[in-house]
Design an enzyme around this catalytic site. Structure first.
Site, short mmCIF file in Angstrom:
data_model
loop_
_atom_site.label_atom_id
_atom_site.label_comp_id
_atom_site.label_asym_id
_atom_site.label_seq_id
_atom_site.Cartn_x
_atom_site.Cartn_y
_atom_site.Cartn_z
N ASP A 9 -2.82 105.39 21.27
CA ASP A 9 -3.81 104.89 22.30
C ASP A 9 -5.11 104.36 21.69
OD1 ASP A 9 -2.21 106.58 23.79
OD2 ASP A 9 -3.98 107.97 24.54
N LYS A 96 1.35 106.19 29.59
CA LYS A 96 1.12 107.46 30.13
C LYS A 96 0.00 107.59 31.11
CE LYS A 96 -1.14 108.97 26.17
NZ LYS A 96 -2.33 109.12 26.38
N CYS A 138 -5.18 113.19 22.40
CA CYS A 138 -3.81 112.68 22.46
C CYS A 138 -3.28 112.54 20.99
CB CYS A 138 -4.23 111.03 23.26
SG CYS A 138 -4.65 111.08 24.82
#
Length: 189
Positions: A9, A96, A138
């Protein structure tokens, strides 16, 4: 031992100037690029939040635990990888969170619908290093899922950025409990 790097990310909305910025995000993007350039991996993959309509994950009054400001909306500049992240070596991207909250890259899928765990196993990967944003969310979830899936998992903390000292400390405890190896010191906003 076949080794992969999972870049978690490193997106505009999670770096300075983004809607859910983590201090040090841009520096992490540049540092991850330098690390990739060293070429110590058989495979490099990236994950990204790529929200379409994630329901209660977005809130105008977020609690910053289960709900968050709008971020990484599919097709927007905020969902793009940070320009300091050189994605040339990235072999696959796993998106996601399209219609629900998703923290782990193992909840995502490639453009062809392949799951991260399957992609890694098909290539004989046994060991993964995890880097990216945010250490306490994350990165933590992705590394724990990697360890649960049976990969020898290391988080390179110098190549992560976390939201707060308290939540990073909690994440580090959970990572250790899951058998994840921790190397370096995390950047904390």
């Amino acid at each position: 031992m076949t080794k992969a790097l999972i870049v978690v990310d490193v997106q505009n909305d999670f770096c300075e100037g983004g809607s859910l910025a983590v201090a040090g995000g841009a520096a992490v993007a540049a540092a991850v690029s330098a690390h990739i350039a060293e070429g110590d991996y058989d495979h490099v993959v990236a994950t990204r939040d790529y929200h379409v309509d994630p329901g209660g994950h977005f809130s105008e009054t977020p609690d910053f635990v289960d709900s968050w400001p709008v971020h990484c909306v599919a097709g927007t500049p905020g969902a793009s990888f940070h320009p300091e992240l050189d994605v040339t070596a990235v072999q696959a991207v796993f998106s996601k969170g399209a219609y629900e909250a998703a923290y782990s890259g193992f909840e995502g899928s490639s453009g062809g619908g392949e799951q991260l765990v399957d992609w890694l196993r098909e290539r004989g990967v046994e060991q993964v290093d995890v880097v990216g944003i945010a250490t306490d969310h994350c990165v933590r979830a992705t590394a724990i899922d990697a360890a649960r899936a049976g990969f020898a998992t290391t988080v390179l903390l110098d190549l992560t950025a976390g939201v707060s000292a308290a939540t990073v400390d909690g994440a580090l405890g959970r990572l250790r409990d899951a058998g994840v190896v921790l190397r370096g010191d995390p950047r904390v906003g």
